[in-house]
Scaffold this motif. Sequence first.
Motif, mmCIF file in Angstrom:
data_model
loop_
_atom_site.group_PDB
_atom_site.id
_atom_site.type_symbol
_atom_site.label_atom_id
_atom_site.label_comp_id
_atom_site.label_asym_id
_atom_site.label_seq_id
_atom_site.Cartn_x
_atom_site.Cartn_y
_atom_site.Cartn_z
ATOM 1 N N GLY A 226 127.567 10.236 9.072
ATOM 2 C CA GLY A 226 127.452 11.620 9.509
ATOM 3 C C GLY A 226 127.480 11.707 11.020
ATOM 4 O O GLY A 226 127.455 10.679 11.713
ATOM 5 N N PRO A 227 127.528 12.915 11.573
ATOM 6 C CA PRO A 227 127.602 13.080 13.028
ATOM 7 C C PRO A 227 126.375 12.509 13.722
ATOM 8 O O PRO A 227 125.290 12.444 13.137
ATOM 9 N N PRO A 228 126.533 12.079 14.968
ATOM 10 C CA PRO A 228 125.399 11.464 15.686
ATOM 11 C C PRO A 228 124.280 12.451 15.936
ATOM 12 O O PRO A 228 124.489 13.661 16.003
ATOM 13 N N GLY A 229 123.071 11.899 16.072
ATOM 14 C CA GLY A 229 121.928 12.719 16.458
ATOM 15 C C GLY A 229 121.231 13.436 15.335
ATOM 16 O O GLY A 229 120.425 14.338 15.577
ATOM 17 N N ASN A 230 121.496 13.029 14.076
ATOM 18 C CA ASN A 230 120.902 13.747 12.947
ATOM 19 C C ASN A 230 119.873 12.935 12.165
ATOM 20 O O ASN A 230 119.551 13.279 11.038
ATOM 21 N N GLY A 231 119.378 11.854 12.764
ATOM 22 C CA GLY A 231 118.214 11.216 12.174
ATOM 23 C C GLY A 231 118.462 9.912 11.457
ATOM 24 O O GLY A 231 117.555 9.415 10.776
ATOM 25 N N LYS A 335 123.712 15.036 7.140
ATOM 26 C CA LYS A 335 124.360 16.217 7.717
ATOM 27 C C LYS A 335 123.516 16.818 8.835
ATOM 28 O O LYS A 335 122.350 16.465 9.021
ATOM 29 N N THR A 336 124.132 17.751 9.561
ATOM 30 C CA THR A 336 123.336 18.549 10.498
ATOM 31 C C THR A 336 122.341 19.364 9.679
ATOM 32 O O THR A 336 122.640 19.776 8.552
ATOM 33 N N PRO A 337 121.143 19.604 10.205
ATOM 34 C CA PRO A 337 120.091 20.227 9.397
ATOM 35 C C PRO A 337 120.414 21.667 9.001
ATOM 36 O O PRO A 337 121.037 22.414 9.757
ATOM 37 N N SER A 338 119.967 22.021 7.805
ATOM 38 C CA SER A 338 120.131 23.390 7.302
ATOM 39 C C SER A 338 119.183 24.334 8.034
ATOM 40 O O SER A 338 118.329 23.893 8.821
ATOM 41 N N LEU A 339 119.308 25.624 7.766
ATOM 42 C CA LEU A 339 118.428 26.619 8.389
ATOM 43 C C LEU A 339 116.961 26.312 8.097
ATOM 44 O O LEU A 339 116.113 26.351 8.997
ATOM 45 N N VAL A 340 116.667 25.961 6.841
ATOM 46 C CA VAL A 340 115.283 25.662 6.461
ATOM 47 C C VAL A 340 114.765 24.457 7.230
ATOM 48 O O VAL A 340 113.638 24.462 7.743
ATOM 49 N N THR A 367 121.226 28.413 15.821
ATOM 50 C CA THR A 367 121.590 27.017 16.132
ATOM 51 C C THR A 367 122.201 26.325 14.916
ATOM 52 O O THR A 367 121.901 25.169 14.626
ATOM 53 N N LYS A 368 123.098 27.000 14.250
ATOM 54 C CA LYS A 368 123.668 26.517 12.993
ATOM 55 C C LYS A 368 124.313 25.142 13.113
ATOM 56 O O LYS A 368 124.160 24.295 12.230
ATOM 57 N N SER A 369 125.039 24.888 14.179
ATOM 58 C CA SER A 369 125.777 23.627 14.303
ATOM 59 C C SER A 369 125.004 22.549 15.058
ATOM 60 O O SER A 369 125.544 21.485 15.344
ATOM 61 N N PHE A 370 123.729 22.815 15.381
ATOM 62 C CA PHE A 370 122.967 21.876 16.208
ATOM 63 C C PHE A 370 122.492 20.673 15.395
ATOM 64 O O PHE A 370 122.050 20.802 14.254
ATOM 65 N N SER A 371 122.585 19.508 16.018
ATOM 66 C CA SER A 371 122.011 18.307 15.425
ATOM 67 C C SER A 371 120.516 18.270 15.726
ATOM 68 O O SER A 371 120.004 19.077 16.524
ATOM 69 N N LEU A 401 123.567 25.297 25.633
ATOM 70 C CA LEU A 401 123.705 24.131 24.769
ATOM 71 C C LEU A 401 124.945 24.239 23.876
ATOM 72 O O LEU A 401 125.635 23.244 23.624
ATOM 73 N N LYS A 402 125.246 25.451 23.409
ATOM 74 C CA LYS A 402 126.459 25.647 22.610
ATOM 75 C C LYS A 402 127.702 25.333 23.442
ATOM 76 O O LYS A 402 128.648 24.701 22.954
ATOM 77 N N ALA A 403 127.691 25.776 24.701
ATOM 78 C CA ALA A 403 128.830 25.507 25.585
ATOM 79 C C ALA A 403 128.992 24.008 25.818
ATOM 80 O O ALA A 403 130.105 23.475 25.819
ATOM 81 N N ALA A 404 127.873 23.323 26.025
ATOM 82 C CA ALA A 404 127.913 21.875 26.226
ATOM 83 C C ALA A 404 128.436 21.171 24.972
ATOM 84 O O ALA A 404 129.225 20.214 25.061
ATOM 85 N N ASN A 405 128.028 21.650 23.792
ATOM 86 C CA ASN A 405 128.502 21.069 22.542
ATOM 87 C C ASN A 405 130.008 21.229 22.386
ATOM 88 O O ASN A 405 130.719 20.314 21.965
ATOM 89 N N GLU A 406 130.505 22.401 22.754
ATOM 90 C CA GLU A 406 131.938 22.669 22.626
ATOM 91 C C GLU A 406 132.749 21.798 23.577
ATOM 92 O O GLU A 406 133.811 21.282 23.223
#
Length: 426
Positions: A226-231, A335-340, A367-371, A401-406
């Motif tokens: 999965g993508p980096p930074g998700n545990g 995966k990146t974390p869900s809303l919950v 922060t839907k797409s945040f790791s 942070l969104k801009a940095a992610n993009e």
Amino acid sequence: MYLKESSFIIHMLENTREILPNYHDYGFVLDKVLQVMYEKTGCSLKLFLDSEGQEEIWTVLQEDIDAGHAQLVANIFDYVETGTIIYEQNGDQQDFVIKPALTNSVYYYPEHQVGLLKLPIFQNHADYEREFLLAKNGHDLLQFLAYVYERQKEIMKDCVTVFTDTEDGVERTKEWITQQVSREDVLLEGELKNEIYRSIDEFFNESGEFFKTYNIPYKRGILLYGPPGNGKTTLVKSIAGSIDAPVAYWQITEYTSSYSIQEVFSIVAKMAPMVLVIEDIDSMPESARSVFLNALDGATSKEGLFLIGTTNYPERIDPALMNRAGRFDRAYEIKTPSLVLREKYLFGKKLDRFMTKQDISYIADQTKSFSVAQLNELYTSAALQWHYEQAVDLDKLIQNLKAANEKARTHEWETDPYSTSVGFDF
């Protein structure tokens, strides 16, 4: 099995340097060592060569010197180093310490009546060292080796052993678990989390009794992708801190080779049952993959090994690694974390100390797409802003942070227009 008593044809003390020019000086030093050992311990010991290069013996010796289980009998040459300066970290404590040198020294275990010796040998064309074990007989030596591997397991439980493939071979270090990560701290969906931990717990429960009962090979492998930074790393830390077994962490590099693969699997096979985490498994060099697959199949390993592979790029994984018992039996997407889970994480960081519950729910929603790592950075930035300004601009923090992610995703970083020039201007 061990060697029986034998007689000697040539005795070094009966011959001079002129008769035995290549052997005399070497034998003279070892004879002196045996004399000193007899004088100081009262034991008549014999020499055994460690031709296997069992690094565990010397790792355990270093720990046992600190613990007082092994004693320094004497240093050998007076103009060779007798100590080493090391920057050591133990828990939260870190500082320079001076450790007794293992080379050029003779150590003794009174309880086992076994001595250890790393002898520096000086020759015109090259300097090297040979490692000897000293014992009364082979039986005592084998008993000591059994102690070494049990002691190594005990040492490894207090930390994570890290193997890194380098240009000079496998470098072994240890990292203390300074901050315990509980299973509750791991941010995963409930069903996935339960399945991974159940697999781990059953493997180490009563030495794998479940596997014997149901006639299942006592090997297990899971792949976390999965993508980096998700545990993924946090998950591994929680496993290391919650099982009664050694955990080793192997960093694959461009220097990984058939030799380093064989060395790592040889080490962990002696420590089993244990966990071996293989970081960035997708970066395994092409030239070493067939040897790696053979090692996973059991040619150089044995039962009791729980493998955890991690990768941020599952598309690069060799298909031969997957869906085969003894290699990687299951793959789990982290995966990146869900809303919950995002909301749970933010409340767990105690953001409500300086924000309302509505603000925290708003952050989780935006922060839907945040790791997990990016959520942590948002928390750190918010805490800093609150600390200095007693106010937090949520929208600005989130947008930055969104801009940095993009930019990270598209690699469109702003650069200095003059930074592309190379060389000197005259």
